[in-house]
Design an enzyme around this catalytic site. Structure first.
Site, short mmCIF file in Angstrom:
data_model
loop_
_atom_site.label_atom_id
_atom_site.label_comp_id
_atom_site.label_asym_id
_atom_site.label_seq_id
_atom_site.Cartn_x
_atom_site.Cartn_y
_atom_site.Cartn_z
N HIS A 136 7.00 -74.17 -4.35
CA HIS A 136 6.39 -73.68 -3.11
C HIS A 136 7.46 -73.13 -2.17
CE1 HIS A 136 2.31 -75.68 -3.68
NE2 HIS A 136 3.03 -76.02 -4.75
N ASP B 144 1.29 -74.20 3.74
CA ASP B 144 0.88 -74.56 2.39
C ASP B 144 -0.51 -75.21 2.40
OD1 ASP B 144 3.08 -74.91 -0.02
OD2 ASP B 144 1.16 -75.96 -0.33
#
Ligand code: UDP
Length: 482
Positions: free
Chosen positions: A16, A113
Site C-alpha cells: 500500500h 486507504d
C-alpha cells in the site's frame, strides 16, 4: 490561488505504501502539493528515495505497545495471524494523530486507504472529500463486490472444492470455496472477527467516499473498469500503472526499500547482464507471504528440475519456522552461475525490466502483477491470500499471459502444499515452447499499452488530469460557500 494540497494516508504495508508514494509523485509532477502521513519505522520507505524531496512527509507515532503488539512492530509484513486484531486496533488509534495533522496541514483532500474506514468521517469533520485507495485491480474489486452481493459460495456450494461461477461479471469466472477468504464464509454478525469487521467496513467506506483511485489502466481491463462504474456505481479514476512514474535508476533501485543498497542491486544486475534475453525467471512473493520450510524446499527443487535460470527472492521472515538452513543440501553449489537466491529485499522493477528476464513467478499481489504486465513478461501465478486468487483469474483466463501453479487454498498464515513437479511444469510452460511465445507476445503487447496509458494523452494520464481538475473546482466551490 493556493495550490491544491492532497494528503495521502496509506496502510502500513509495503503493497500500500509503495504505490502511494508513486501516486504522490504523480500528483507532485502536476504541481499539486502532496503530503504523506506515516509512522516512524515506515518513514524511511518514503525518505530513502531522495528524488522525492518535494513530497512532504509527516510522521505520527504508531501505538505499538498501547495496542499490545511487540516492540518494533509497525508494518503488516511483520505480524503473524494472531497479531492481526492488535494491529487493527493500533490503526484505529491513529485517528486522533491524523486529525492533528489535518488540523495543521489544512489539505484540500484526503486520499486514505480503505483499511482506515473511519477516515471518511474524519475528512467530513474537516469539510474535505475523502478518496479511497484499495490498491487492487478493477477485476478483483468487481469480483469481491459480486461475492459480497450474491454469496455464490454460501448458497450453492456443496463441497469446498466444487467450482462455482462468480455471478454478474463480464466473463465466466469460476472459483472454489477453498480459494476465497475465510471472511467470506462467515458473515454472521456475532461471529465476526475484528479483521472480518474491518473488511466489511472497508467496503462500506468505499461506497461512502467521494471516489476511488485505482492503480490500473483502461486497456488492461476495460470490461471491468466499465463494470465497476456502470454496474456497481463507483466513481473511479484509473491513473496507473503508477510504478511507471519511476524513470530514474535510483528511483527504481530504492523503491520500497528502507535503505539504499545500490551495491547489492548492481551485483545481481551485472549477473543478469551476462545472460541471454528471456532466459531467466524471476521468483518473488511480495512483502507478506510466509512459507513452510518444506514448501521452500519444493520451490528450490522445482526450479532446479525445470532446468531454467532463475533469481529467487526470499524475504526476511519468509520462512514460517524461522529456520535459516532451509535450502536443500548442496543447492547453492549446484546452482552456481545458474540461479541466484536473494535473501531480503530486491529492486523488483529493475529486475523485471531487465531483458534477461523472461518470466515471473508471482503471488499475484496487485502491485507485482501490474509490474509484471509493465515488464511484458508471462507469469506463473501462485495466489495465497487477500484478493490474489481473483488477480490470478485475470492473468490466466482474461489476459491469457500466465499459467497457474495450481494453488488451491486461501491461507494468510503459511503457504504449503504445492509440489515440485507442479512448479517445474509451470515454469517450463512460461519459459519455453510455442505456448510461452504466444503468452510472451500478448504480454509484450500489453506492456506497450501500459506505457501509452501514462504518456501524455493516454487514458491514465487523462484520468489523473480529470481528477486534479475536479478536486480543484470542488475546492473553489467549497471555498466560495464560506
Ligand atoms: N517488492 C520489491 N522487492 C521485494 C519484494 C517486493 O520491490 O523484494 C515490491 C514489489 O515490487 C511490489 C510490492 O513490493 O511493488 C509488493 O506488493 P504486492 O501488491 O505485489 O504484494 P504484497 O506485498 O502486498 O503481498
Amino acid at each position: 490561488m493556493v495550490p491544491l494540497h492532497v494528503l495521502f494516508f496509506p496502510l502500513m504495508a509495503h503493497g500500500h505504501m509503495i504505490p502511494t508514494l508513486d501516486m504522490a509523485k504523480l500528483f507532485a509532477s502536476r504541481g499539486v502539493k502532496t503530503t504523506i502521513v506515516t509512522t516512524p519505522l515506515n518513514a524511511p520507505i518514503f525518505t530513502t528515495n531522495n528524488l522525492c524531496t518535494e513530497i512532504n512527509i509527516r510522521v505520527i507515532k504508531f501505538p505499538t505497545l498501547e495496542a499490545g503488539l511487540p516492540a518494533g512492530v509497525e508494518n503488516a509484513g511483520q505480524i503473524s495471524d494472531d497479531m492481526t486484531p492488535n494491529f487493527v486496533r493500533a490503526t484505529i488509534m491513529l485517528q486522533e494523530p491524523l486529525e492533528q495533522v489535518l488540523q495543521e496541514e489544512q489539505p484540500h483532500c484526503l486520499v486514505a486507504d480503505i483499511f482506515f474506514p473511519w477516515a471518511t468521517k474524519v475528512a467530513a469533520k474537516f469539510d474535505i472529500p475523502r478518496i479511497a485507495f484499495h490498491g487492487t485491480s478493477f477485476f478483483a474489486a468487481c469480483a469481491s463486490e459480486s461475492m459480497r452481493l450474491y454469496k455464490p459460495h454460501m448458497t450453492k456450494f456443496s463441497s469446498w472444492t466444487e467450482p462455482f461461477v462468480i455471478p454478474n461479471l463480464p466473463h465466466q469466472i469460476e472459483l472454489t470455496a477453498m480459494q476465497i477468504a475465510v471472511a467470506e464464509h462467515d458473515d454472521q454478525e456475532d461471529s465476526q472477527t475484528d479483521f472480518n469487521k474491518l473488511v466489511s467496513e472497508a467496503i462500506e467506506c468505499e461506497l461512502a467516499s467521494y471516489g476511488v483511485i485505482v492503480n490500473s489502466f483502461y486497456d488492461l481491463e476495460p470490461a471491468y473498469a466499465d463494470h465497476y462504474s456502470k454496474v456497481f456505481g463507483r466513481k473511479a479514476w484509473h491513473i496507473g500503472p503508477v510504478s511507471l512514474c519511476n524513470t530514474e535508476f535510483e528511483d527504481k533501485a530504492c523503491r520500497g526499500s528502507n535503505k539504499a543498497s545500490i551495491n547489492e542491486h548492481e551485483y545481481y544486475l551485472n549477473w543478469l547482464n551476462s545472460k541471454k534475453p528471456n532466459s531467466v525467471i524471476y521468483v518473488c512473493f511480495g512483502s507478506i507471504a510466509k512459507f513452510s520450510t518444506s514448501q521452500l524446499c519444493e520451490i528450490a527443487m522445482g526450479l532446479e528440475n525445470s532446468g531454467q535460470q532463475f533469481i529467487w527472492v526470499v524475504r526476511k521472515g519468509g520462512n514460517q519456522e524461522g529456520n535459516e538452513n532451509w535450502l536443500p543440501k548442496g543447492f547453492e553449489e549446484r546452482m552456481e552461475g545458474k540461479g541466484l537466491v536473494i535473501r531480503g529485499w530486491a529492486a523488483q522493477v529493475l529486475i523485471l525490466e531487465h531483458e534477461a528476464i523472461g518470466g515471473f513467478v508471482t503471488h499475484c499481489g496487485w502491485n507485482s502483477t501490474l509490474e509484471g504486465v509493465c515488464a511484458g513478461v508471462p507469469m506463473v501465478t501462485w495466489p495465497m491470500f487477500a484478493e490474489q486468487f481473483f488477480n490470478e483469474k485475470l492473468v490466466t483466463e482474461v489476459l491469457r499471459i500466465g499459467v497457474g501453479v495450481g494453488a488451491q487454498q486461501w491461507n494468510s498464515a503459511v503457504t504449503d502444499g504445492v509440489m515440485r513437479e507442479a512448479i517445474e511444469e509451470a515454469v517450463r510452460r512460461i519459459m519455453v515452447g510455442e505456448e510461452a511465445e504466444e503468452m510472451r507476445s500478448r504480454a509484450m503487447a500489453m506492456k506497450g499499452k501500459a506505457i501509452r496509458a501514462v504518456e501524455e494523452g493516454g487514458s491514465s494520464y487523462c484520468h489523473l488530469n480529470a481528477l486534479i481538475e475536479e478536486l480543484s473546482s470542488y475546492c473553489v466551490l467549497e471555498a466560495s460557500k464560506i
